[in-house]
Design a protein around this motif. Structure first.
Motif, PDB file in Angstrom:
ATOM      1  N   ASN A 125     -31.638  44.505   6.915  1.00 55.58           N
ATOM      2  CA  ASN A 125     -32.125  45.186   5.715  1.00 55.58           C
ATOM      3  C   ASN A 125     -33.592  44.812   5.512  1.00 55.58           C
ATOM      4  O   ASN A 125     -33.921  43.624   5.437  1.00 55.58           O
ATOM      5  CB  ASN A 125     -31.276  44.738   4.522  1.00 55.58           C
ATOM      6  N   TYR A 127     -35.758  45.435   2.997  1.00 54.11           N
ATOM      7  CA  TYR A 127     -36.339  45.500   1.642  1.00 54.11           C
ATOM      8  C   TYR A 127     -37.438  44.451   1.437  1.00 54.11           C
ATOM      9  O   TYR A 127     -38.380  44.679   0.701  1.00 54.11           O
ATOM     10  CB  TYR A 127     -35.235  45.330   0.585  1.00 54.11           C
ATOM     11  N   SER A 157     -24.980  56.962  -3.542  1.00 55.18           N
ATOM     12  CA  SER A 157     -26.042  56.364  -4.362  1.00 55.18           C
ATOM     13  C   SER A 157     -27.229  55.891  -3.525  1.00 55.18           C
ATOM     14  O   SER A 157     -28.110  55.195  -4.028  1.00 55.18           O
ATOM     15  CB  SER A 157     -25.501  55.198  -5.190  1.00 55.18           C
ATOM     16  N   ASP A 160     -30.509  56.384  -5.163  1.00 57.11           N
ATOM     17  CA  ASP A 160     -31.000  55.572  -6.291  1.00 57.11           C
ATOM     18  C   ASP A 160     -32.416  55.052  -6.036  1.00 57.11           C
ATOM     19  O   ASP A 160     -33.301  55.192  -6.868  1.00 57.11           O
ATOM     20  CB  ASP A 160     -30.075  54.363  -6.533  1.00 57.11           C
ATOM     21  N   LEU A 161     -32.576  54.449  -4.864  1.00 56.47           N
ATOM     22  CA  LEU A 161     -33.893  53.917  -4.527  1.00 56.47           C
ATOM     23  C   LEU A 161     -34.542  54.722  -3.403  1.00 56.47           C
ATOM     24  O   LEU A 161     -35.729  55.018  -3.442  1.00 56.47           O
ATOM     25  CB  LEU A 161     -33.794  52.445  -4.103  1.00 56.47           C
ATOM     26  N   VAL A 164     -36.582  57.925  -4.286  1.00 63.90           N
ATOM     27  CA  VAL A 164     -37.705  57.879  -5.228  1.00 63.90           C
ATOM     28  C   VAL A 164     -38.942  58.439  -4.529  1.00 63.90           C
ATOM     29  O   VAL A 164     -39.232  58.085  -3.385  1.00 63.90           O
ATOM     30  CB  VAL A 164     -37.938  56.428  -5.710  1.00 63.90           C
ATOM     31  N   GLU A 165     -39.642  59.340  -5.214  1.00 62.63           N
ATOM     32  CA  GLU A 165     -40.840  59.966  -4.640  1.00 62.63           C
ATOM     33  C   GLU A 165     -42.025  59.005  -4.746  1.00 62.63           C
ATOM     34  O   GLU A 165     -42.319  58.500  -5.828  1.00 62.63           O
ATOM     35  CB  GLU A 165     -41.194  61.232  -5.425  1.00 62.63           C
ATOM     36  N   ALA A 166     -42.681  58.777  -3.636  1.00 54.79           N
ATOM     37  CA  ALA A 166     -43.792  57.826  -3.641  1.00 54.79           C
ATOM     38  C   ALA A 166     -44.930  58.385  -2.797  1.00 54.79           C
ATOM     39  O   ALA A 166     -44.848  58.394  -1.568  1.00 54.79           O
ATOM     40  CB  ALA A 166     -43.322  56.476  -3.100  1.00 54.79           C
ATOM     41  N   GLY A 167     -45.956  58.861  -3.468  1.00 53.05           N
ATOM     42  CA  GLY A 167     -47.136  59.356  -2.764  1.00 53.05           C
ATOM     43  C   GLY A 167     -46.816  60.507  -1.831  1.00 53.05           C
ATOM     44  O   GLY A 167     -47.286  60.519  -0.685  1.00 53.05           O
ATOM     45  N   LEU A 178     -42.466  51.942   8.301  1.00 50.86           N
ATOM     46  CA  LEU A 178     -42.515  50.499   8.580  1.00 50.86           C
ATOM     47  C   LEU A 178     -41.723  50.172   9.848  1.00 50.86           C
ATOM     48  O   LEU A 178     -42.198  49.440  10.720  1.00 50.86           O
ATOM     49  CB  LEU A 178     -41.922  49.712   7.402  1.00 50.86           C
TER      50      LEU A 178
ATOM     51  N   TYR B 127     -30.760  47.899  -1.746  1.00 44.83           N
ATOM     52  CA  TYR B 127     -31.433  49.031  -1.095  1.00 44.83           C
ATOM     53  C   TYR B 127     -30.522  50.253  -0.991  1.00 44.83           C
ATOM     54  O   TYR B 127     -30.992  51.390  -1.033  1.00 44.83           O
ATOM     55  CB  TYR B 127     -31.936  48.606   0.296  1.00 44.83           C
ATOM     56  N   GLY B 129     -28.397  51.231  -3.149  1.00 45.58           N
ATOM     57  CA  GLY B 129     -28.081  51.779  -4.461  1.00 45.58           C
ATOM     58  C   GLY B 129     -26.794  51.221  -5.051  1.00 45.58           C
ATOM     59  O   GLY B 129     -26.233  50.237  -4.544  1.00 45.58           O
ATOM     60  N   LEU B 151     -35.075  41.781  -6.634  1.00 47.10           N
ATOM     61  CA  LEU B 151     -35.971  42.692  -7.327  1.00 47.10           C
ATOM     62  C   LEU B 151     -37.362  42.569  -6.700  1.00 47.10           C
ATOM     63  O   LEU B 151     -37.813  43.450  -5.989  1.00 47.10           O
ATOM     64  CB  LEU B 151     -35.980  42.342  -8.825  1.00 47.10           C
ATOM     65  N   LEU B 161     -42.763  47.332   1.223  1.00 45.99           N
ATOM     66  CA  LEU B 161     -41.995  48.397   0.570  1.00 45.99           C
ATOM     67  C   LEU B 161     -42.074  48.273  -0.952  1.00 45.99           C
ATOM     68  O   LEU B 161     -42.223  49.265  -1.663  1.00 45.99           O
ATOM     69  CB  LEU B 161     -40.531  48.351   1.007  1.00 45.99           C
ATOM     70  N   GLN B 162     -41.988  47.066  -1.455  1.00 47.45           N
ATOM     71  CA  GLN B 162     -41.844  46.860  -2.905  1.00 47.45           C
ATOM     72  C   GLN B 162     -43.078  47.295  -3.695  1.00 47.45           C
ATOM     73  O   GLN B 162     -42.980  47.595  -4.879  1.00 47.45           O
ATOM     74  CB  GLN B 162     -41.513  45.387  -3.193  1.00 47.45           C
ATOM     75  N   VAL B 164     -45.052  49.884  -2.865  1.00 52.20           N
ATOM     76  CA  VAL B 164     -45.377  51.305  -2.710  1.00 52.20           C
ATOM     77  C   VAL B 164     -45.391  51.947  -4.101  1.00 52.20           C
ATOM     78  O   VAL B 164     -44.489  51.717  -4.912  1.00 52.20           O
ATOM     79  CB  VAL B 164     -44.332  51.995  -1.782  1.00 52.20           C
ATOM     80  N   GLU B 165     -46.438  52.710  -4.384  1.00 54.18           N
ATOM     81  CA  GLU B 165     -46.580  53.368  -5.692  1.00 54.18           C
ATOM     82  C   GLU B 165     -45.684  54.605  -5.742  1.00 54.18           C
ATOM     83  O   GLU B 165     -45.750  55.459  -4.865  1.00 54.18           O
ATOM     84  CB  GLU B 165     -48.032  53.818  -5.907  1.00 54.18           C
ATOM     85  N   ALA B 166     -44.875  54.681  -6.772  1.00 56.63           N
ATOM     86  CA  ALA B 166     -43.942  55.808  -6.872  1.00 56.63           C
ATOM     87  C   ALA B 166     -43.882  56.282  -8.320  1.00 56.63           C
ATOM     88  O   ALA B 166     -43.301  55.604  -9.174  1.00 56.63           O
ATOM     89  CB  ALA B 166     -42.561  55.386  -6.380  1.00 56.63           C
ATOM     90  N   GLY B 167     -44.514  57.416  -8.563  1.00 57.38           N
ATOM     91  CA  GLY B 167     -44.466  57.999  -9.904  1.00 57.38           C
ATOM     92  C   GLY B 167     -45.026  57.075 -10.972  1.00 57.38           C
ATOM     93  O   GLY B 167     -44.436  56.928 -12.034  1.00 57.38           O
ATOM     94  N   VAL B 171     -42.331  50.433  -6.374  1.00 52.42           N
ATOM     95  CA  VAL B 171     -40.919  50.530  -5.993  1.00 52.42           C
ATOM     96  C   VAL B 171     -40.088  49.417  -6.624  1.00 52.42           C
ATOM     97  O   VAL B 171     -38.959  49.638  -7.057  1.00 52.42           O
ATOM     98  CB  VAL B 171     -40.787  50.526  -4.450  1.00 52.42           C
ATOM     99  N   TYR B 172     -40.646  48.196  -6.702  1.00 53.26           N
ATOM    100  CA  TYR B 172     -39.813  47.111  -7.238  1.00 53.26           C
ATOM    101  C   TYR B 172     -39.459  47.340  -8.702  1.00 53.26           C
ATOM    102  O   TYR B 172     -38.416  46.884  -9.169  1.00 53.26           O
ATOM    103  CB  TYR B 172     -40.438  45.728  -7.000  1.00 53.26           C
ATOM    104  N   HIS B 174     -38.822  50.340  -9.929  1.00 53.99           N
ATOM    105  CA  HIS B 174     -37.669  51.247  -9.849  1.00 53.99           C
ATOM    106  C   HIS B 174     -36.394  50.435  -9.612  1.00 53.99           C
ATOM    107  O   HIS B 174     -35.358  50.695 -10.225  1.00 53.99           O
ATOM    108  CB  HIS B 174     -37.866  52.270  -8.724  1.00 53.99           C
ATOM    109  N   MET B 175     -36.505  49.452  -8.725  1.00 54.36           N
ATOM    110  CA  MET B 175     -35.340  48.590  -8.485  1.00 54.36           C
ATOM    111  C   MET B 175     -34.974  47.839  -9.766  1.00 54.36           C
ATOM    112  O   MET B 175     -33.794  47.723 -10.121  1.00 54.36           O
ATOM    113  CB  MET B 175     -35.647  47.607  -7.343  1.00 54.36           C
ATOM    114  N   LEU B 178     -33.043  50.009 -12.056  1.00 58.62           N
ATOM    115  CA  LEU B 178     -31.657  50.165 -11.591  1.00 58.62           C
ATOM    116  C   LEU B 178     -30.832  48.931 -11.960  1.00 58.62           C
ATOM    117  O   LEU B 178     -29.710  49.039 -12.472  1.00 58.62           O
ATOM    118  CB  LEU B 178     -31.629  50.368 -10.067  1.00 58.62           C
TER     119      LEU B 178
END
Lengths: 284, 284
Positions: A125, A127, A157, A160-161, A164-167, A178, B127, B129, B151, B161-162, B164-167, B171-172, B174-175, B178
């Protein structure tokens, strides 16, 4: 490199990855009636399955959670199973989904790329980023081991993560980028990297897109059968590149259930693996 | 609820979480010279540490990778250690970072919330969900167990990954959202949820922001000592809410190294835990 071996096995035998996620309830009566401990029973079942399928499947994936659930006895069955698969000349995938950093990551590498629990390939994993992957690099280089990193999972699910839309692209594509980058130093003769990924079969269009985006990435694909994927879903992808092995666990290793003569369990399981092979290859 | 117990232990004793990430090389000479197997040696060391620190630390975190690295023998030491911590009336955290879906997730719950490897709280990776978290819900409800979901980790490549800009948020976060949502059904009398999170101490400002954003979330904080965090970094957060336990492993359990008399190892380790407690509490 292990990925070349796996590629050759998948081409030569079939893309079927048989999952030994062996629950005690799956054992045929003729085994569960034996006066042995559960570890011995599960190992006997797994061993017979390997003996009866190794000429038709490319690899075996062993989901460690099923063995951890049985405590120390279960871990004994896991160790014996991993050992037997490798001894049989087949490729073993430890489905352990570990992932931790630095000294801890090194311990996971020690634990699963040598010793009692040794696998040829493990699932991980990502993450935590490259720090959770790099402890395995020396084993990829020096011992010819491999990784499948979770990219796009097949569960409901997962969105869930991963969605997510990112850029302009979803999180799972960032993970894909990655994995591609981490794998660049480990590309074998087959053109694939020993760092591959896990991609579910629930969304075949996505999988097709991923196989195009990452032409050097080899895929471990769960989700056949129990989770809804079909051979036809795979055809479009495998026709263009033999870039994946496809796992089925429960759908194969419970094939003897509800048969009158369950002493033939290994033959029933072989037949189920052959049917799965046929369902995939007839579209190719 | 386990989270209320942990909150009370952290307030009453200290926020120190002692990490039993026991490598064979950490054993004092008086233990490594014993004519026993490695599992017995490691267990003896862990047991003495628990006996000498349980009145001053809130909980013990046991990093399973160190035990998996030793194969079946290591898993025996893990099982005995988890059992002893609970038998001593202390809170055990199995740092296993598992995470898998459906039937497999249930197997991890069976394996780590009962039987040989039973922990009070485990760490998990989200990761995949909610499907990777929900198999644990019955154990949280019926057996009073707890989870810490990853987290924001404390390693350098956590940003891969954590971050990364998302909306408009990383990302973290968003986690984090959740984890907050998953935990809403499990909030105890302390106001904290039995689904907490793991947040590193490498970025104290971020941690402060997270503690404000998620006032019902309890945190397991690695990164003290070896990974660079200090007591002062924690002060600002803990002054406002006793919302965390702080882990140190190697920094404590190797405190006897380079001392002339390593037969006193457990006393040296106790002293190190007391010093860590002092370093945190003197700012409060």
């Amino acid at each position: 490199m292990i990925i070349d071996n796996l590629y050759n096995e998948a081409k030569g035998k079939s893309p079927v990855c048989l999952g030994l996620d062996t629950d005690e309830s799956y054992l045929p009566k003729c085994i569960s009636d034996l006066g042995e401990g559960v570890a011995d029973k599960i190992f006997k079942f797994n061993k017979d399955i390997v003996d009866h399928t190794k000429d038709i499947v490319s690899c075996y994936k062993v989901q460690i959670a099923y063995y951890e659930a049985l405590g120390l006895e279960g871990m004994k069955a896991y160790a014996k199973t991993m050992d037997y698969i490798r001894e049989s000349g087949s490729i073993s995938i430890g489905d352990i989904k570990r992932g931790d950093i630095a000294a801890t990551g090194e311990k996971y590498a020690t634990g699963h790329f040598q010793g009692d629990f040794e696998a040829d390939i493990i699932t991980v994993n990502g993450y935590m980023g490259e720090d959770a992957i790099s402890p395995f690099y020396p084993y990829l280089k020096e011992k010819g081991k491999g990784l499948f990193v979770l990219l796009r999972t097949s569960n409901k699910s997962a969105v869930d993560l991963q969605d997510v839309e990112a850029g302009g692209q979803k999180v799972y594509l960032h993970m894909g980028d990655l994995i591609k980058k981490w794998g660049e130093g480990f590309i074998g003769e087959s053109g694939f990297s020993s760092i591959g990924s896990v991609v579910g079969l629930t969304y075949p269009d996505e999988f097709y897109m991923l196989s195009k985006t990452y032409p050097n990435m080899f895929f471990l694909v769960p989700g056949y059968g129990a989770q809804g994927g079909t051979g036809k879903d795979l055809a479009r992808i495998l026709k263009e590149s033999a870039c994946a092995v496809v796992n089925s666990s429960r759908g194969l290793i419970t094939a003897h259930k509800n048969k009158t003569e369950d002493t033939d369990y290994a033959q029933h399981i072989r037949n189920a693996a052959l049917a799965m092979k046929g369902d995939i290859t007839r579209w190719l």
